[in-house]
Motif scaffolding. Structure first.
Motif, mmCIF file in Angstrom:
data_model
loop_
_atom_site.group_PDB
_atom_site.id
_atom_site.type_symbol
_atom_site.label_atom_id
_atom_site.label_comp_id
_atom_site.label_asym_id
_atom_site.label_seq_id
_atom_site.Cartn_x
_atom_site.Cartn_y
_atom_site.Cartn_z
ATOM 1 N N PRO A 23 0.767 -1.231 0.000
ATOM 2 C CA PRO A 23 0.000 0.000 0.000
ATOM 3 C C PRO A 23 0.792 1.272 0.000
ATOM 4 C CG PRO A 23 0.200 -0.764 2.158
ATOM 5 C CD PRO A 23 0.990 -1.714 1.290
ATOM 6 N N MET A 335 -2.164 -5.846 -3.986
ATOM 7 C CA MET A 335 -3.240 -4.860 -4.065
ATOM 8 C C MET A 335 -4.246 -5.353 -5.100
ATOM 9 S SD MET A 335 -3.136 -0.779 -5.055
ATOM 10 C CE MET A 335 -2.643 -1.041 -6.760
ATOM 11 N N TYR A 337 -8.249 -4.384 -6.685
ATOM 12 C CA TYR A 337 -9.453 -3.557 -6.718
ATOM 13 C C TYR A 337 -10.511 -4.233 -7.575
ATOM 14 C CZ TYR A 337 -8.147 0.752 -4.289
ATOM 15 O OH TYR A 337 -7.821 1.674 -3.318
ATOM 16 N N PHE A 403 2.474 0.708 -6.143
ATOM 17 C CA PHE A 403 1.080 0.944 -5.787
ATOM 18 C C PHE A 403 0.715 2.421 -5.766
ATOM 19 C CE2 PHE A 403 0.475 -3.364 -3.553
ATOM 20 C CZ PHE A 403 0.579 -3.971 -4.784
ATOM 21 N N GLU A 407 -2.668 2.711 -7.811
ATOM 22 C CA GLU A 407 -3.922 2.807 -7.047
ATOM 23 C C GLU A 407 -4.816 3.961 -7.509
ATOM 24 O OE1 GLU A 407 -5.459 2.298 -2.475
ATOM 25 O OE2 GLU A 407 -3.755 3.639 -2.815
ATOM 26 N N ARG A 411 -8.904 3.753 -8.434
ATOM 27 C CA ARG A 411 -9.924 4.585 -7.798
ATOM 28 C C ARG A 411 -10.641 5.468 -8.823
ATOM 29 N NH1 ARG A 411 -8.050 7.211 -2.217
ATOM 30 N NH2 ARG A 411 -10.299 7.608 -2.257
ATOM 31 N N PRO A 417 -11.553 -1.593 -3.049
ATOM 32 C CA PRO A 417 -10.454 -2.516 -2.771
ATOM 33 C C PRO A 417 -10.938 -3.792 -2.090
ATOM 34 C CG PRO A 417 -10.471 -0.769 -1.143
ATOM 35 C CD PRO A 417 -11.532 -0.414 -2.159
ATOM 36 N N ASN A 423 -4.367 -1.172 0.539
ATOM 37 C CA ASN A 423 -4.966 0.021 -0.047
ATOM 38 C C ASN A 423 -4.756 1.177 0.918
ATOM 39 O OD1 ASN A 423 -7.676 0.562 1.608
ATOM 40 N ND2 ASN A 423 -7.454 -1.662 1.362
ATOM 41 N N THR A 424 -5.100 2.395 0.486
ATOM 42 C CA THR A 424 -4.876 3.573 1.328
ATOM 43 C C THR A 424 -6.175 4.246 1.745
ATOM 44 O OG1 THR A 424 -4.701 5.038 -0.583
ATOM 45 C CG2 THR A 424 -2.669 3.995 0.181
#
Length: 463
Positions: A23, A335, A337, A403, A407, A411, A417, A423-424
């Protein structure tokens, strides 16, 4: 040479899920802090990749549900359940108590009429196939890593692939929780239905799941076909392949213009197999190519494409549970999604461009799967047929630059996720992504007002 190239790629594709990821930002800092040495005495707990670490004051493994109830009732601090440690988010770490339900496992009972089975939540998926087959049943679908416990899979909405098949939680018809006071609570659509809607995917935040009633189906065999093809060819056919096969996924091999596709169909054929390859060896071969030729994307593509394009199709006919699972011995962070299906392939194309135009340091295949939507409050597939895209990074390498670059693309296309993958996102992000988020919080507070099942990470998410 032909045989070695065949081994190189077959392994590459099947073994892609097996490696790498991590992440960013606040969670990245959490992971770095977690990996720092802990100077108290005791037995450390680490997840499978080693990115999550804690030193709990107690590690328990009760033999019975009654013993579990007593332990929960007596506990004054935080309690977190632990399974196989295949989640990469900080769902487990606590300074207080971690509990394994691995000693309370197995199939409890079943119904031949409805093809349902009640199973202890501490049972590992790998230990379910044969017992279910013995009673004439099989899971409707399952992930390709089978070391996880059933309870852990359900808590994080773990899934396999199949455009007409939901995540594992979508096949739960009832479940039992041990609540914060040590009581047992049975939930299904008739009893405690609100709790049931929240508990099918709950991050282990409502209580400890002890029993699960799964909707299964009669035992079945699958014909699995794996083949290598140019990426563009697979992308042009991906939607139709997803709809015409029971299970379909593909793995893009970065910097190669090639991918491995994998499909399953129901069959009555006799069990047989063509030559099967060592997927873990193939992943490490990809690493070697990256290490040697990563400085030149064009040369790297030439070498990979030359080695991959003449790989022959692999066919395996087996019991469903044997055909789903792949052995994953190469450790990674991940990661993943889940994107609205209509946006999935566009998101993949942008991810590929970002990786290759910027020569990002990745060698693991990018995994693309299809999952049917559901109505579970915290399911990433809530009211959304999805394309799931997973990116992996070798556990010894820094996942953050990769990532941080990818990421935002996930998004941008409306992705949610995987709960167990890095993830953040924070509580405000999840509140926007999940229409029933506040309903989940209300159920959670009513069952556990003092936050007995919340570690630091979950406290931040739930407020």
């Amino acid at each position: 040479m032909h045989q070695s190239r065949r081994r190189f790629i077959a392994t590459i594709a099947a073994g892609s899920t097996a490696l790498a990821a991590a992440p960013v930002s606040s969670i990245a800092r959490t992971l770095v802090q977690a990996a720092e040495p802990i100077k108290r005495k005791g037995i450390h707990w680490r997840n499978w990749s080693g990115s999550q670490v804690c030193l709990p004051s107690e590690r328990l493994a009760p033999k019975t549900i009654a013993e579990l109830q007593q332990r929960v009732a007596d506990s004054k601090g935080t309690i977190r359940a632990v399974g196989a440690g295949h989640s990469f988010t900080p769902l487990v770490p606590t300074d207080d108590t971690i509990i394994s339900l691995g000693r309370i496992s197995g199939v409890l009972d079943h119904s031949k009429e409805t093809a349902e089975a009640t199973i202890y939540a501490g049972t590992r998926i790998a230990d379910l196939g044969q017992p279910l087959e013995d009673i004439g049943q099989a899971l409707i679908n399952q992930p390709d890593i089978d070391e996880q416990t059933l309870g852990g899979c359900l808590a994080t909405a773990t899934h396999g692939t199949g455009a007409g098949l939901g995540c594992m939680s979508s096949y739960v018809t009832g479940l039992e929780l041990v609540t914060a006071g040590g009581d047992t609570l049975w939930c299904d659509m008739q009893q405690n239905s609100e709790v049931f809607s929240a508990a099918k995917v709950s991050l282990g935040s409502l209580g400890l799941m002890t029993k699960v009633r799964m909707q299964n189906q009669p035992s079945y065999r699958l014909r699995r076909e794996s083949w290598v093809a140019p990426l563009q060819e697979v992308l042009e056919q991906a939607e139709s392949l997803a709809d015409s096969n029971r299970n379909f996924e593909f793995y893009y091999i970065p910097f190669s213009s090639m991918c491995m596709a994998d499909s399953h169909q129901l069959t009555d054929e006799e069990i047989f197999s063509t030559e099967r390859e060592d997927t873990n060896e193939a992943v490490m071969t990809l690493k070697t190519v990256r290490d040697w030729l990563g400085w030149s994307p064009k040369l790297r593509q030439f070498a990979l494409k030359s080695a991959i394009e003449d790989i022959e199709k692999e066919v395996v006919v087996e019991s469903s549970w044997r055909n789903y699972a792949s052995e994953r011995n190469v450790r990674f962070n991940e990661m993943e999604y889940h994107l609205p299906r209509e946006a999935g392939l566009a998101a993949f194309a942008e991810l590929r461009r970002a990786i290759e135009e910027n020569n990002l340091n990745v060698f693991f295949p990018i995994e693309v799967r299809f999952v049917k939507g559901d109505d579970i409050w915290l399911s990433p597939f809530y009211q959304q047929d999805s394309v799931s895209i997973a990116v992996h990074r070798y556990f010894e390498e820094d996942y953050q630059p990769l990532f941080q670059a990818l990421e935002p693309i996930m998004r941008k296309y409306g992705g949610r996720p995987h709960w167990g993958k890095l993830n953040t996102l924070g509580k405000m992000d999840f509140a926007k992504l999940y229409p029933r988020w506040q309903d989940y919080l209300e159920v959670r507070r009513s069952l556990d007002p003092m936050g007995k099942f919340l570690n630091p990470y979950l406290k931040k998410l739930t407020g």
